[in-house]
Design a protein around this motif. Structure first.
Motif, short mmCIF file in Angstrom:
data_model
loop_
_atom_site.label_atom_id
_atom_site.label_comp_id
_atom_site.label_asym_id
_atom_site.label_seq_id
_atom_site.Cartn_x
_atom_site.Cartn_y
_atom_site.Cartn_z
N THR A 74 -117.48 44.65 78.71
CA THR A 74 -117.44 43.46 77.87
C THR A 74 -118.06 42.26 78.59
OG1 THR A 74 -115.43 44.24 76.78
CG2 THR A 74 -115.92 41.89 76.63
N GLN A 126 -107.74 42.05 80.66
CA GLN A 126 -108.72 43.01 80.16
C GLN A 126 -109.52 43.66 81.29
OE1 GLN A 126 -109.93 40.10 76.60
NE2 GLN A 126 -111.04 42.03 76.48
N GLU A 147 -113.12 40.74 68.71
CA GLU A 147 -113.85 40.77 69.98
C GLU A 147 -114.99 39.75 69.96
OE1 GLU A 147 -116.29 43.98 72.79
OE2 GLU A 147 -116.04 44.35 70.63
N LYS A 191 -109.91 44.93 74.11
CA LYS A 191 -108.44 44.97 74.06
C LYS A 191 -107.90 46.29 73.55
CE LYS A 191 -107.46 40.02 73.64
NZ LYS A 191 -106.90 38.95 72.78
N TYR A 200 -114.56 44.24 82.65
CA TYR A 200 -113.70 44.03 81.48
C TYR A 200 -114.02 45.02 80.35
CZ TYR A 200 -113.17 39.56 83.91
OH TYR A 200 -112.96 38.59 84.87
#
Length: 467
Positions: free
Chosen positions: A220, A46, A106, A88, A85
């Motif tokens: 993220t 990621q 997530e 996805k 990151y």
């Protein structure tokens, strides 16, 4: 008779003694301790590399020539590296139509990674949790995310839950304030705080410059932590909360609208970052510092600043120019009462502005800069990554004072002071997995600058735009 009178005369003394003991015991239980915390480190697949970031920009269908130029320049100057990151769905090319299940997945990955490691390391059972606070600003679901955690870990029926939405990047300190308030009214409590942001349903796919900027900054990340007011656990804890101050300028329209989730002219949802943001942030920051300074600084520093300010006013009232007399505006020295500064990684400009305001050295802001470079702006969890860097670098020693500062939509500025209870060695810290010995690098390479730094106004058209 004499014995009876003696007993009667001692009752007021015993009563006073009981009141004092009860007061001291109550105060002892009102402390808020951080037992442990766990940062989130997504899987390596990621990571947003330089090349892939360029691909994301190229495949955006709604961007024109100026938007491409703006995005590339923004990411070049962001201070973010190529190991941050993203969700996805970005790697699967579905950022324009993510599902609700994508957003929940997530969150589940965050919960599993952080909560399970945290419970295992501390030895705390889900049934031990008395209070659960979850703050995910941009995802509201039914049942709530706090309810989702309770269901997954089978927590008690009487656990007190708080689910915060819309609080922005300063939400973790707001959550902390809720837990602190609970601790003041109930003894022997164990609380869990989960802080993150949901990027999956909030990736902007339009062409409004004020809204596509968020795609360049937010990444993220997340953190789960366990706090307690149990005196029996105090010796095992890492930090002790000394004070917390919250400032909210939502009554000012300019501040309220500078960071706001809204739709563009085509109805595409995004997060608007307005031009008035720096001004609003400065106002909230200054107001917060005014309120927190008397709580965290020694009297000698407050007196020094007060005397110099008085002299400055006297000089100005005498209609004499301070510049001509060599006077400079007095600046309060926060380093007189603070050993470490845990700054929100809102962006390079945010870190630079706070560093200049507080007269911080590069050593002071190194944890924030490295966090921005390695993990990006992870919203409300960013200050905990900064804390993790300090811990991994073994900077935090018993008795040290640590000052946390966070900003958020509203507009809000929240801050708090922690005291380090024991020397912290960074055990099982995600920064250790990042080879903390390599930080800070001798030269902080900017891969985006090397790849796209050549782009100027006159040669942007040479950049390959998709058909």
């Amino acid at each position: 008779m004499v014995f009876f009178l003696t007993i009667l005369s001692s009752i007021p003394i015993l009563y006073i003694f009981y009141i004092v003991l009860n007061f001291l015991d109550t105060k002892r239980h009102q402390h808020c301790y951080l037992l442990d915390y766990q940062l989130y480190k997504p899987s390596d697949n990621q990571k947003l590399s330089t090349e892939f970031s360029g691909e994301i920009i190229k495949r955006a269908k709604n961007l024109g020539l100026n938007e491409y130029k703006f995005l590339l320049k923004a990411i070049v100057s962001s201070g973010i590296g190529e190991e941050t990151y993203a969700p996805k769905m970005v790697f699967e090319g579905r950022e324009e139509n993510p599902s609700h299940e994508d957003a929940l997945e997530e969150m589940d990955e965050l919960f599993e990674y952080t909560i399970e490691r945290l419970l295992r390391r501390t030895g705390v059972s889900p049934s031990d949790i008395d209070v659960l606070v979850v703050n995910i600003s941009m995802l509201a679901c039914v049942p709530s995310l706090s309810g989702r955690i309770i269901n997954k870990y089978k927590m008690r029926e009487d656990v007190k839950t708080y689910n915060l939405c819309g609080m922005g990047c300063s939400a973790s300190l707001i959550s902390l304030n809720i837990i602190e308030s609970v601790f003041k009214s109930k003894k022997n409590q164990v609380a869990m705080l989960v802080t993150s942001e949901s990027l999956t349903p909030n990736w902007y796919v339009g062409n409004d410059k004020s809204m596509i900027l968020s795609n360049c900054l937010f990444r993220t990340g997340g953190c789960a932590m366990i706090l307690t007011n149990k005196p029996s656990l105090a010796h095992k804890c890492m930090l002790k909360l000394k004070c917390l101050v919250r400032t909210h300028h939502g009554a000012k329209d300019e501040s309220y609208r500078c960071c706001i989730q809204t739709e563009d002219e085509y109805g595409r949802m995004g997060f608007h970052l307005g031009k008035s943001l720096p001004k609003a942030a400065t106002r909230a920051f200054v107001e917060n510092l005014k309120r927190v300074a008397p709580k965290i600084l020694p009297i000698r520093e407050l007196l020094r600043f007060g005397i110099l300010s008085m002299i400055m006013k006297m000089v100005q009232s005498g209609q004499r120019k301070s510049a001509g007399l060599g006077f400079a505006r007095p600046v309060i020295n926060f380093k007189a009462g603070v050993d470490h500064f845990c700054l929100h990684t809102g962006g390079k400009a945010v870190i630079d502005a706070v560093a200049q305001s507080l007269s911080l050295s590069e050593y002071d802001v190194e944890p924030a800069r490295m966090t921005l470079h390695r993990f990006g702006n992870t919203s409300a969890s960013s200050v905990w990554y900064v804390l993790g860097y300090m811990e991994a670098k073994k900077r935090l020693k018993k008795g040290d004072k640590l000052f946390m500062i966070s900003f958020g939509a509203g507009f809000k500025c929240n801050s708090c002071m922690w005291e380090v209870i024991r020397d912290l060695e960074g055990v099982e810290n995600v920064w250790k997995e990042c080879n903390i010995e390599d930080y800070p690098p001798q030269t902080l390479a900017n891969p985006f600058l090397e790849k796209y730094g050549w782009i100027q106004d006159e040669d942007i058209e040479t950049f390959k735009i998709p058909e």
